[in-house]
Structures are given as C-alpha cells and as structure tokens.
Design a protein around this motif. Structure first.
Motif, PDB file in Angstrom:
ATOM      1  N   MET A 167      45.866  60.359 -79.107  1.00 55.99           N
ATOM      2  CA  MET A 167      46.414  60.697 -77.788  1.00 55.99           C
ATOM      3  C   MET A 167      47.889  61.089 -77.901  1.00 55.99           C
ATOM      4  O   MET A 167      48.370  61.939 -77.154  1.00 55.99           O
ATOM      5  CB  MET A 167      46.288  59.495 -76.842  1.00 55.99           C
ATOM      6  N   GLN A 168      48.616  60.474 -78.837  1.00 57.07           N
ATOM      7  CA  GLN A 168      50.050  60.721 -79.001  1.00 57.07           C
ATOM      8  C   GLN A 168      50.322  62.096 -79.607  1.00 57.07           C
ATOM      9  O   GLN A 168      51.323  62.735 -79.273  1.00 57.07           O
ATOM     10  CB  GLN A 168      50.664  59.633 -79.896  1.00 57.07           C
ATOM     11  N   GLU A 222      53.454  67.245 -80.590  1.00 50.45           N
ATOM     12  CA  GLU A 222      53.394  68.685 -80.887  1.00 50.45           C
ATOM     13  C   GLU A 222      54.101  69.506 -79.812  1.00 50.45           C
ATOM     14  O   GLU A 222      54.800  70.470 -80.124  1.00 50.45           O
ATOM     15  CB  GLU A 222      51.945  69.126 -81.062  1.00 50.45           C
ATOM     16  N   GLU A 223      53.954  69.114 -78.546  1.00 52.52           N
ATOM     17  CA  GLU A 223      54.652  69.816 -77.461  1.00 52.52           C
ATOM     18  C   GLU A 223      56.164  69.624 -77.578  1.00 52.52           C
ATOM     19  O   GLU A 223      56.929  70.571 -77.381  1.00 52.52           O
ATOM     20  CB  GLU A 223      54.170  69.314 -76.096  1.00 52.52           C
ATOM     21  N   LEU A 224      56.587  68.421 -77.907  1.00 54.49           N
ATOM     22  CA  LEU A 224      58.015  68.166 -78.079  1.00 54.49           C
ATOM     23  C   LEU A 224      58.583  68.975 -79.238  1.00 54.49           C
ATOM     24  O   LEU A 224      59.706  69.472 -79.153  1.00 54.49           O
ATOM     25  CB  LEU A 224      58.274  66.671 -78.309  1.00 54.49           C
ATOM     26  N   GLU A 242      69.806  56.929 -90.598  1.00 52.45           N
ATOM     27  CA  GLU A 242      69.762  55.550 -90.115  1.00 52.45           C
ATOM     28  C   GLU A 242      68.753  55.423 -88.970  1.00 52.45           C
ATOM     29  O   GLU A 242      68.755  56.248 -88.055  1.00 52.45           O
ATOM     30  CB  GLU A 242      71.138  55.117 -89.599  1.00 52.45           C
ATOM     31  N   VAL A 243      67.918  54.385 -89.005  1.00 49.62           N
ATOM     32  CA  VAL A 243      66.972  54.152 -87.915  1.00 49.62           C
ATOM     33  C   VAL A 243      67.768  53.755 -86.667  1.00 49.62           C
ATOM     34  O   VAL A 243      68.538  52.802 -86.693  1.00 49.62           O
ATOM     35  CB  VAL A 243      65.965  53.039 -88.269  1.00 49.62           C
ATOM     36  N   VAL A 244      67.590  54.526 -85.590  1.00 52.32           N
ATOM     37  CA  VAL A 244      68.307  54.239 -84.342  1.00 52.32           C
ATOM     38  C   VAL A 244      67.375  53.774 -83.232  1.00 52.32           C
ATOM     39  O   VAL A 244      67.829  53.184 -82.250  1.00 52.32           O
ATOM     40  CB  VAL A 244      69.140  55.459 -83.863  1.00 52.32           C
ATOM     41  N   ASP A 245      66.070  54.027 -83.379  1.00 50.42           N
ATOM     42  CA  ASP A 245      65.128  53.597 -82.345  1.00 50.42           C
ATOM     43  C   ASP A 245      63.716  53.609 -82.914  1.00 50.42           C
ATOM     44  O   ASP A 245      63.412  54.382 -83.826  1.00 50.42           O
ATOM     45  CB  ASP A 245      65.189  54.528 -81.129  1.00 50.42           C
ATOM     46  N   THR A 246      62.878  52.756 -82.364  1.00 46.75           N
ATOM     47  CA  THR A 246      61.462  52.714 -82.730  1.00 46.75           C
ATOM     48  C   THR A 246      60.664  52.526 -81.445  1.00 46.75           C
ATOM     49  O   THR A 246      60.985  51.657 -80.634  1.00 46.75           O
ATOM     50  CB  THR A 246      61.180  51.549 -83.694  1.00 46.75           C
ATOM     51  N   ILE A 247      59.650  53.361 -81.279  1.00 45.66           N
ATOM     52  CA  ILE A 247      58.789  53.302 -80.101  1.00 45.66           C
ATOM     53  C   ILE A 247      57.386  52.957 -80.593  1.00 45.66           C
ATOM     54  O   ILE A 247      56.830  53.683 -81.412  1.00 45.66           O
ATOM     55  CB  ILE A 247      58.762  54.658 -79.368  1.00 45.66           C
ATOM     56  N   VAL A 248      56.835  51.855 -80.096  1.00 46.23           N
ATOM     57  CA  VAL A 248      55.518  51.404 -80.536  1.00 46.23           C
ATOM     58  C   VAL A 248      54.510  51.614 -79.421  1.00 46.23           C
ATOM     59  O   VAL A 248      54.777  51.301 -78.263  1.00 46.23           O
ATOM     60  CB  VAL A 248      55.562  49.920 -80.957  1.00 46.23           C
ATOM     61  N   GLY A 249      53.343  52.158 -79.785  1.00 45.66           N
ATOM     62  CA  GLY A 249      52.284  52.401 -78.810  1.00 45.66           C
ATOM     63  C   GLY A 249      52.384  53.803 -78.235  1.00 45.66           C
ATOM     64  O   GLY A 249      53.337  54.527 -78.484  1.00 45.66           O
ATOM     65  N   TYR A 250      51.364  54.161 -77.459  1.00 46.18           N
ATOM     66  CA  TYR A 250      51.334  55.495 -76.853  1.00 46.18           C
ATOM     67  C   TYR A 250      52.436  55.619 -75.798  1.00 46.18           C
ATOM     68  O   TYR A 250      52.642  54.714 -74.984  1.00 46.18           O
ATOM     69  CB  TYR A 250      49.978  55.771 -76.197  1.00 46.18           C
ATOM     70  N   HIS A 251      53.143  56.759 -75.827  1.00 47.08           N
ATOM     71  CA  HIS A 251      54.137  57.080 -74.804  1.00 47.08           C
ATOM     72  C   HIS A 251      53.988  58.549 -74.430  1.00 47.08           C
ATOM     73  O   HIS A 251      53.698  59.394 -75.287  1.00 47.08           O
ATOM     74  CB  HIS A 251      55.558  56.802 -75.313  1.00 47.08           C
ATOM     75  N   SER A 252      54.217  58.853 -73.177  1.00 43.26           N
ATOM     76  CA  SER A 252      54.103  60.238 -72.705  1.00 43.26           C
ATOM     77  C   SER A 252      55.199  61.103 -73.319  1.00 43.26           C
ATOM     78  O   SER A 252      56.214  60.593 -73.811  1.00 43.26           O
ATOM     79  CB  SER A 252      54.207  60.295 -71.180  1.00 43.26           C
ATOM     80  N   LYS A 253      54.987  62.386 -73.248  1.00 43.69           N
ATOM     81  CA  LYS A 253      55.970  63.347 -73.747  1.00 43.69           C
ATOM     82  C   LYS A 253      57.321  63.106 -73.099  1.00 43.69           C
ATOM     83  O   LYS A 253      58.351  63.077 -73.776  1.00 43.69           O
ATOM     84  CB  LYS A 253      55.481  64.772 -73.480  1.00 43.69           C
ATOM     85  N   ASP A 254      57.337  62.917 -71.791  1.00 44.31           N
ATOM     86  CA  ASP A 254      58.593  62.714 -71.078  1.00 44.31           C
ATOM     87  C   ASP A 254      59.295  61.426 -71.505  1.00 44.31           C
ATOM     88  O   ASP A 254      60.516  61.393 -71.619  1.00 44.31           O
ATOM     89  CB  ASP A 254      58.364  62.717 -69.561  1.00 44.31           C
TER      90      ASP A 254
END
Length: 103
Positions: free
Chosen positions: A33-34, A39-41, A81-93
């Motif tokens: 789903m991600q 790909e759009e981003l 340098e790692v500045v952020d990590t997003i876990v799980g499905y998130h919308s394009k926005d």
C-alpha cells in the motif's frame, strides 16, 4: 523510478542530501500500500529528495543495524545522518509533510 538498493549500496546512496529509504518486503500488505505513495512522491520531489527502497528479506544487514522491527519503515537521512523514521503505512501527504521539514 524509486531505486532498489542493497545492503552494500545503502551508505553510498544515502550519504548526502535528503534521502528516504523504504524498508519493505514482498509479503507485507501495508508495504504494498505504501509503494504507490512513495512512487508519487518521487515524481513530485525527485529533484530535492533521493528515494530508494530496500527489501529486508534480501538485505537484512542494514535493517538489523538500525533496529528496524516493523515494516514498512521509512528512514529519512540528511547528509548521511538519520533525522526521522516513520513506521507503518502513511499517506503521501503525511510523508511529504515530514520530508518538508528537512528540505
């Protein structure tokens, strides 16, 4: 197109600028789903952000070294340098909003 990378390529691909790496696996439903959002981003932000994806089943070393336990995990690095990590499905926005902080 979002570049598929390996453990060997990870540091080289993500060592400069703003990068987003999508850690995923073929069997992961939320990962599938991600993918369209990433790909759009890449189409919209490819000039300012490098997008890559890494199959954790094929390349377990990098995921293990960063302690990635859940997928999809989106790792954002700035100048290596790692500045952020997003876990799980998130919308394009949602992902775009996080990336905007580092551009």
């Amino acid at each position: 197109m979002v570049q598929a990378i390996t453990d060997k390529e990870f540091e080289t691909v993500t060592d400069s600028g703003v990068t987003l790496t999508d850690f995923w696996a073929t069997w992961c439903g939320p990962c599938r789903m991600q993918t369209p959002a990433i790909e759009e981003l890449e189409q919209e932000m490819g000039e300012t952000v490098k997008f890559s994806k890494m199959d954790i089943d094929q390349n377990p070393a990098t995921a293990q070294s960063f302690g990635i336990m859940s997928i999809p995990t989106l790792m954002i690095k700035k100048d290596g340098e790692v500045v952020d990590t997003i876990v799980g499905y998130h919308s394009k926005d949602q992902v775009k909003e996080v990336l905007a902080k580092y551009i």
